[in-house]
Design an enzyme around this catalytic site. Structure first.
Site, PDB file in Angstrom:
ATOM      1  N   ASN A   1      -9.985   7.108  10.377  1.00 37.59           N
ATOM      2  CA  ASN A   1      -9.604   8.491  10.159  1.00 37.59           C
ATOM      3  C   ASN A   1     -10.363   9.059   8.981  1.00 37.59           C
ATOM      4  O   ASN A   1     -10.939  10.131   9.033  1.00 37.59           O
ATOM      5  CB  ASN A   1      -8.117   8.512   9.829  1.00 37.59           C
ATOM      6  CG  ASN A   1      -7.389   9.350  10.794  1.00 37.59           C
ATOM      7  OD1 ASN A   1      -7.915  10.359  11.269  1.00 37.59           O
ATOM      8  ND2 ASN A   1      -6.176   8.938  11.097  1.00 37.59           N
ATOM      9  N   GLY A   2     -10.327   8.277   7.890  1.00 41.59           N
ATOM     10  CA  GLY A   2     -11.240   8.517   6.776  1.00 41.59           C
ATOM     11  C   GLY A   2     -12.466   7.673   7.073  1.00 41.59           C
ATOM     12  O   GLY A   2     -12.337   6.614   7.683  1.00 41.59           O
TER      13      GLY A   2
ATOM     14  N   GLU B   1      -8.198  -5.139   5.225  1.00 43.05           N
ATOM     15  CA  GLU B   1      -8.033  -4.826   3.806  1.00 43.05           C
ATOM     16  C   GLU B   1      -6.867  -5.604   3.190  1.00 43.05           C
ATOM     17  O   GLU B   1      -6.936  -6.017   2.043  1.00 43.05           O
ATOM     18  CB  GLU B   1      -7.821  -3.314   3.636  1.00 43.05           C
ATOM     19  CG  GLU B   1      -9.124  -2.552   3.872  1.00 43.05           C
ATOM     20  CD  GLU B   1      -8.938  -1.057   4.061  1.00 43.05           C
ATOM     21  OE1 GLU B   1      -8.489  -0.653   5.142  1.00 43.05           O
ATOM     22  OE2 GLU B   1      -9.241  -0.306   3.129  1.00 43.05           O
TER      23      GLU B   1
ATOM     24  N   GLU C   1     -14.730  -0.050  15.133  1.00 42.34           N
ATOM     25  CA  GLU C   1     -14.466  -1.297  15.868  1.00 42.34           C
ATOM     26  C   GLU C   1     -14.274  -1.067  17.355  1.00 42.34           C
ATOM     27  O   GLU C   1     -14.535  -1.958  18.155  1.00 42.34           O
ATOM     28  CB  GLU C   1     -13.177  -1.955  15.323  1.00 42.34           C
ATOM     29  CG  GLU C   1     -13.347  -2.525  13.937  1.00 42.34           C
ATOM     30  CD  GLU C   1     -12.007  -2.843  13.271  1.00 42.34           C
ATOM     31  OE1 GLU C   1     -11.028  -3.150  13.967  1.00 42.34           O
ATOM     32  OE2 GLU C   1     -11.960  -2.779  12.031  1.00 42.34           O
TER      33      GLU C   1
ATOM     34  N   ASN D   1       0.871  -1.173   0.000  1.00 43.28           N
ATOM     35  CA  ASN D   1       0.000   0.000   0.000  1.00 43.28           C
ATOM     36  C   ASN D   1       0.910   1.226   0.000  1.00 43.28           C
ATOM     37  O   ASN D   1       1.464   1.598   1.024  1.00 43.28           O
ATOM     38  CB  ASN D   1      -0.874  -0.045   1.258  1.00 43.28           C
ATOM     39  CG  ASN D   1      -1.837   1.125   1.328  1.00 43.28           C
ATOM     40  OD1 ASN D   1      -1.807   2.018   0.479  1.00 43.28           O
ATOM     41  ND2 ASN D   1      -2.686   1.125   2.336  1.00 43.28           N
TER      42      ASN D   1
ATOM     43  N   HIS E   1     -17.766   2.274   7.696  1.00 47.10           N
ATOM     44  CA  HIS E   1     -16.306   2.184   7.863  1.00 47.10           C
ATOM     45  C   HIS E   1     -15.874   3.503   8.509  1.00 47.10           C
ATOM     46  O   HIS E   1     -15.811   4.541   7.853  1.00 47.10           O
ATOM     47  CB  HIS E   1     -15.643   1.991   6.495  1.00 47.10           C
ATOM     48  CG  HIS E   1     -14.146   2.002   6.539  1.00 47.10           C
ATOM     49  ND1 HIS E   1     -13.374   0.878   6.311  1.00 47.10           N
ATOM     50  CD2 HIS E   1     -13.263   2.996   6.792  1.00 47.10           C
ATOM     51  CE1 HIS E   1     -12.097   1.182   6.427  1.00 47.10           C
ATOM     52  NE2 HIS E   1     -11.996   2.475   6.711  1.00 47.10           N
TER      53      HIS E   1
ATOM     54  N   ARG F   1     -11.256  15.720   7.640  1.00 45.08           N
ATOM     55  CA  ARG F   1     -12.013  16.129   6.447  1.00 45.08           C
ATOM     56  C   ARG F   1     -13.434  16.528   6.820  1.00 45.08           C
ATOM     57  O   ARG F   1     -14.038  15.915   7.688  1.00 45.08           O
ATOM     58  CB  ARG F   1     -12.077  14.972   5.438  1.00 45.08           C
ATOM     59  CG  ARG F   1     -10.773  14.724   4.739  1.00 45.08           C
ATOM     60  CD  ARG F   1     -10.847  13.502   3.847  1.00 45.08           C
ATOM     61  NE  ARG F   1      -9.783  12.581   4.178  1.00 45.08           N
ATOM     62  CZ  ARG F   1      -9.783  11.285   3.876  1.00 45.08           C
ATOM     63  NH1 ARG F   1     -10.788  10.746   3.220  1.00 45.08           N
ATOM     64  NH2 ARG F   1      -8.772  10.522   4.228  1.00 45.08           N
TER      65      ARG F   1
ATOM     66  N   HIS G   1     -12.625   3.040  -0.053  1.00 45.91           N
ATOM     67  CA  HIS G   1     -12.676   1.990   0.975  1.00 45.91           C
ATOM     68  C   HIS G   1     -13.412   0.751   0.462  1.00 45.91           C
ATOM     69  O   HIS G   1     -13.926  -0.046   1.248  1.00 45.91           O
ATOM     70  CB  HIS G   1     -13.449   2.452   2.244  1.00 45.91           C
ATOM     71  CG  HIS G   1     -12.825   3.550   3.016  1.00 45.91           C
ATOM     72  ND1 HIS G   1     -13.566   4.581   3.564  1.00 45.91           N
ATOM     73  CD2 HIS G   1     -11.551   3.790   3.363  1.00 45.91           C
ATOM     74  CE1 HIS G   1     -12.770   5.404   4.201  1.00 45.91           C
ATOM     75  NE2 HIS G   1     -11.528   4.957   4.097  1.00 45.91           N
TER      76      HIS G   1
ATOM     77  N   ARG H   1      -2.448  -2.098  -3.582  1.00 42.61           N
ATOM     78  CA  ARG H   1      -3.671  -1.325  -3.361  1.00 42.61           C
ATOM     79  C   ARG H   1      -3.606  -0.078  -4.237  1.00 42.61           C
ATOM     80  O   ARG H   1      -2.653   0.708  -4.146  1.00 42.61           O
ATOM     81  CB  ARG H   1      -3.757  -0.898  -1.900  1.00 42.61           C
ATOM     82  CG  ARG H   1      -4.957  -0.033  -1.660  1.00 42.61           C
ATOM     83  CD  ARG H   1      -4.899   0.648  -0.329  1.00 42.61           C
ATOM     84  NE  ARG H   1      -6.075   1.476  -0.175  1.00 42.61           N
ATOM     85  CZ  ARG H   1      -6.141   2.507   0.630  1.00 42.61           C
ATOM     86  NH1 ARG H   1      -5.102   2.834   1.363  1.00 42.61           N
ATOM     87  NH2 ARG H   1      -7.239   3.207   0.711  1.00 42.61           N
TER      88      ARG H   1
END
Ligand code: ADP
Length: 399
Positions: free
Chosen positions: A211-212, A386, A335, A7, A208, A241, A180, A91
């Site tokens: 952070n994002g 992921e 989570e 990633n 989901h 954001r 995502h 990714r």
């Protein structure tokens, strides 16, 4: 087969080596500050200690070389040589409309990913650099691209078109893409598996929340809507954001603060969300949770706005699917922050008959339903993975 999952960001590169037979990670880590002074590699072999090594990395090829050296190191390595790495899964953030599933990487695919650079200028060029660096050092190893946008390509036109002149879609492909996707796909499938139900029979909403953060509606196994848009800025309130805002705010700030579009976009991406709403206190949900329970006024408002926005999207996607069977929470906040799940479910989802079992809701790290057996709609926590999802897709294409 051992699959190396990469990633690659602009100045960092996360990696994980996964054994596709038992689906366990064998080693993982991150190269940080690539191309910047003070670069370092953090490497952890399964069952071993984390090692942090400062090392010059001028570019991503240097970083990948260090990753491969670490994996094959005589003492702390996990494979004898590179022939024990069967394939590499990359990714890729943006696959535009071209990619609705993972694909083997060849020159044509590289060109097509490059054509999506305009849609994700911060991410796709870095992803491409990662692929090229890997190809240079492992020319004979199969490589697969797994796209963040692919799972959302099943959205119908009514969900992906914006209410703007159609020419912008025709000329520039401006539309909702969503991100995502690997996580939304993994979590929704896993939820069906854990419940022992058929994926194609369920209406699932995945939240989901990291952070994002993004929400998606998965109707009978297909994504029909998602909250992120052309870019990952739209939708929920996130760490830094803004998520959804009235677009006219941009013009308003530009005039009042004498700022350029680029400066305002930086504010909306990096200085907004939970961070901005708490006057730069923190974007980290753990800090917000502490402050919330200490009655900090701004933390309370930010957490409440965050929860409210998630609940509104759940409502919207229930309407989009004309019902919902399962609501899943995943990623760092989803989570771990049990109190947030309680706020969302207890304050806003009574009309869906969601009944939280607080004891189940307080558990961590398990794929688990957190509602009572009588709850009309099931809420679940499904830890996302992921890397494993990328490894699975890579393995499937390389067998
Ligand atoms: P990303 O991959 O988008 O960077 P993650 O999914 O790792 O994000 O989530 C990061 C977020 O998860 C941070 O806001 C962090 O505070 C939050 N988080 C992690 N652990 C906990 C916890 N125990 N309680 C509440 N929030 C947590």
């Amino acid at each position: 087969m051992n699959i190396l999952v990469i990633n690659c960001g602009s100045s960092s590169l996360k990696f994980q080596l996964i054994d596709s037979e038992n689906e366990k990670w064998i080693a993982k880590g991150i190269c940080e500050r690539i191309g910047i002074d003070g670069s370092r590699i953090v490497y952890t072999p399964a069952g071993g200690d984390k090692e942090v090594t400062e090392s010059v990395m001028v570019n991503h090829t240097d970083a990948i070389r260090l990753v491969l050296d670490a994996l094959t190191n005589e003492k702390t390595g996990v494979v004898k040589d590179l022939s024990e790495i069967g394939a590499v899964g990359h990714r890729i953030v943006h696959g535009g409309e071209k990619f609705s599933k993972a694909t083997n990487i060849d020159e044509e695919v590289l060109k097509a990913i490059e054509e999506c650079n305009d849609l994700a200028p911060l991410h796709n060029p870095a992803n491409l650099i990662g692929i090229r660096a890997c190809k240079e050092l492992m020319p004979d190893t199969p490589m697969v691209a797994v796209f963040d946008t692919a799972f959302h390509q099943t959205m119908p036109e009514k969900a992906y078109l914006y209410g703007i002149p159609y020419e912008y879609y025709e000329k520039y492909k401006i539309r909702r893409y969503g991100f995502h996707g690997t996580s939304h796909a993994y979590v929704s499938k896993r939820a069906a598996e854990v419940l022992g139900k058929n994926y194609e029979d369920l209406k699932i909403i995945v939240c989901h929340l990291g952070n994002g953060a993004s929400v998606s509606a998965v109707d009978h196994g297909k994504c029909v809507d998602t909250s992120m848009g052309l870019t990952p800025l739209e939708g929920l309130i996130m760490g830094t954001r803004s998520g959804d805002i009235d677009p006219a705010i941009i013009e308003f700030i530009a005039h009042r603060e004498n700022k350029s579009i680029d400066e305002i976009m930086a504010v909306l991406n990096k200085k907004s969300g939970l961070l901005g709403m708490t006057k730069n206190f923190s974007s980290d949900f753990r800090d917000l949770e502490d402050a919330y329970f200490k009655d900090d006024k701004l933390a309370i408002s930010a957490v409440e706005a965050f929860a409210y926005r998630v609940a509104k999207y759940i409502g919207a996607y229930t309407a989009a699917m004309n019902g919902v069977d399962v609501i899943c929470f995943t990623a760092g906040v989803g989570e771990n922050a049990a109190f947030l799940r309680s706020i969302i479910c207890n304050n806003y989802l009574g009309y869906l008959g969601v009944e939280i079992d607080e004891e189940l809701n307080s558990k961590r790290g398990e794929d688990i339903a957190i509602t009572t057996p009588d709850s009309k709609t099931i809420a679940m926590v499904i830890p996302t993975n992921e890397e494993l999802a990328i490894a699975r897709e890579t393995c499937a294409l390389c067998k």
